[in-house]
Design a protein around this motif. Structure first.
Motif, mmCIF file in Angstrom:
data_model
loop_
_atom_site.group_PDB
_atom_site.id
_atom_site.type_symbol
_atom_site.label_atom_id
_atom_site.label_comp_id
_atom_site.label_asym_id
_atom_site.label_seq_id
_atom_site.Cartn_x
_atom_site.Cartn_y
_atom_site.Cartn_z
ATOM 1 N N MET A 36 4.418 10.085 -7.036
ATOM 2 C CA MET A 36 5.421 10.316 -8.074
ATOM 3 C C MET A 36 4.742 10.723 -9.378
ATOM 4 N N GLU A 37 3.647 10.070 -9.716
ATOM 5 C CA GLU A 37 2.927 10.422 -10.944
ATOM 6 C C GLU A 37 2.356 11.830 -10.856
ATOM 7 N N GLU A 38 1.864 12.209 -9.681
ATOM 8 C CA GLU A 38 1.359 13.572 -9.512
ATOM 9 C C GLU A 38 2.495 14.582 -9.663
ATOM 10 N N ALA A 39 3.643 14.267 -9.080
ATOM 11 C CA ALA A 39 4.807 15.151 -9.202
ATOM 12 C C ALA A 39 5.225 15.295 -10.665
ATOM 13 N N GLU B 256 0.831 -1.207 0.000
ATOM 14 C CA GLU B 256 0.000 0.000 0.000
ATOM 15 C C GLU B 256 0.865 1.256 0.000
ATOM 16 N N LEU B 257 1.930 1.247 0.803
ATOM 17 C CA LEU B 257 2.821 2.405 0.866
ATOM 18 C C LEU B 257 3.529 2.639 -0.465
ATOM 19 N N VAL B 258 3.952 1.564 -1.112
ATOM 20 C CA VAL B 258 4.601 1.690 -2.421
ATOM 21 C C VAL B 258 3.606 2.243 -3.433
ATOM 22 N N TRP B 259 2.363 1.776 -3.374
ATOM 23 C CA TRP B 259 1.335 2.271 -4.291
ATOM 24 C C TRP B 259 1.114 3.768 -4.086
ATOM 25 N N MET C 159 14.596 15.644 -15.565
ATOM 26 C CA MET C 159 14.072 15.246 -14.258
ATOM 27 C C MET C 159 12.864 14.321 -14.398
ATOM 28 N N THR C 160 11.963 14.628 -15.330
ATOM 29 C CA THR C 160 10.790 13.772 -15.493
ATOM 30 C C THR C 160 11.185 12.409 -16.053
ATOM 31 N N GLU C 161 12.239 12.348 -16.845
ATOM 32 C CA GLU C 161 12.732 11.048 -17.312
ATOM 33 C C GLU C 161 13.261 10.226 -16.134
ATOM 34 N N ARG C 162 14.003 10.882 -15.239
ATOM 35 C CA ARG C 162 14.487 10.176 -14.043
ATOM 36 C C ARG C 162 13.321 9.733 -13.163
ATOM 37 N N MET C 163 12.328 10.597 -13.051
ATOM 38 C CA MET C 163 11.146 10.255 -12.257
ATOM 39 C C MET C 163 10.406 9.066 -12.876
ATOM 40 N N ALA C 164 10.365 9.011 -14.188
ATOM 41 C CA ALA C 164 9.728 7.874 -14.867
ATOM 42 C C ALA C 164 10.482 6.587 -14.558
ATOM 43 N N ASP C 165 11.813 6.649 -14.523
ATOM 44 C CA ASP C 165 12.607 5.469 -14.166
ATOM 45 C C ASP C 165 12.294 5.017 -12.741
ATOM 46 N N ILE C 166 12.214 5.985 -11.832
ATOM 47 C CA ILE C 166 11.905 5.661 -10.439
ATOM 48 C C ILE C 166 10.500 5.073 -10.327
ATOM 49 N N LEU D 238 9.349 1.572 -8.759
ATOM 50 C CA LEU D 238 8.289 1.435 -7.756
ATOM 51 C C LEU D 238 7.222 0.454 -8.219
ATOM 52 N N SER D 239 6.869 0.544 -9.483
ATOM 53 C CA SER D 239 5.869 -0.365 -10.033
ATOM 54 C C SER D 239 6.341 -1.811 -9.968
ATOM 55 N N THR D 240 7.598 -2.036 -10.307
ATOM 56 C CA THR D 240 8.179 -3.381 -10.219
ATOM 57 C C THR D 240 8.158 -3.881 -8.787
ATOM 58 N N SER D 241 8.507 -3.011 -7.842
ATOM 59 C CA SER D 241 8.490 -3.386 -6.428
ATOM 60 C C SER D 241 7.074 -3.737 -5.983
#
Length: 89
Positions: free
Chosen positions: A26-29, A17-20, A55-62, A66-69
């Protein structure tokens, strides 16, 4: 010392739940960063646009990490749930 009142599945579901929630934040950011990029384009600030894109490319990687986790935690929950309750340690 392990928490005797909660199972591993309980802890995994809480973590999931916390990861979600982190993924949603992150998507809002990212959406907000795109708005900042639009402002830079409108004001013709070239360096700002480039930085926002990087920055948004790095955020997409993160977000992908998160999605994988989130998926992996879900698999653990499914595996642990299929095993049934474990005896207390």
């Amino acid at each position: 010392m392990p928490d005797r009142e909660r199972t591993s599945v309980d802890h995994l579901e809480h973590a999931r739940e916390l990861v979600w929630e982190a993924l949603q934040s992150m998507e809002e950011a990212q959406r907000i960063m795109f708005k900042a990029g639009d402002c830079y384009v409108g004001q013709v600030w070239g360096d700002g646009v480039r930085t926002v894109i990087e920055m948004t490319e790095r955020m997409a990687d993160i977000a992908g990490d998160l999605s994988t986790s989130h998926i992996e935690i879900g698999r653990l929950v499914k595996t642990d749930s299929a095993r049934g309750p474990q005896p207390p340690g």
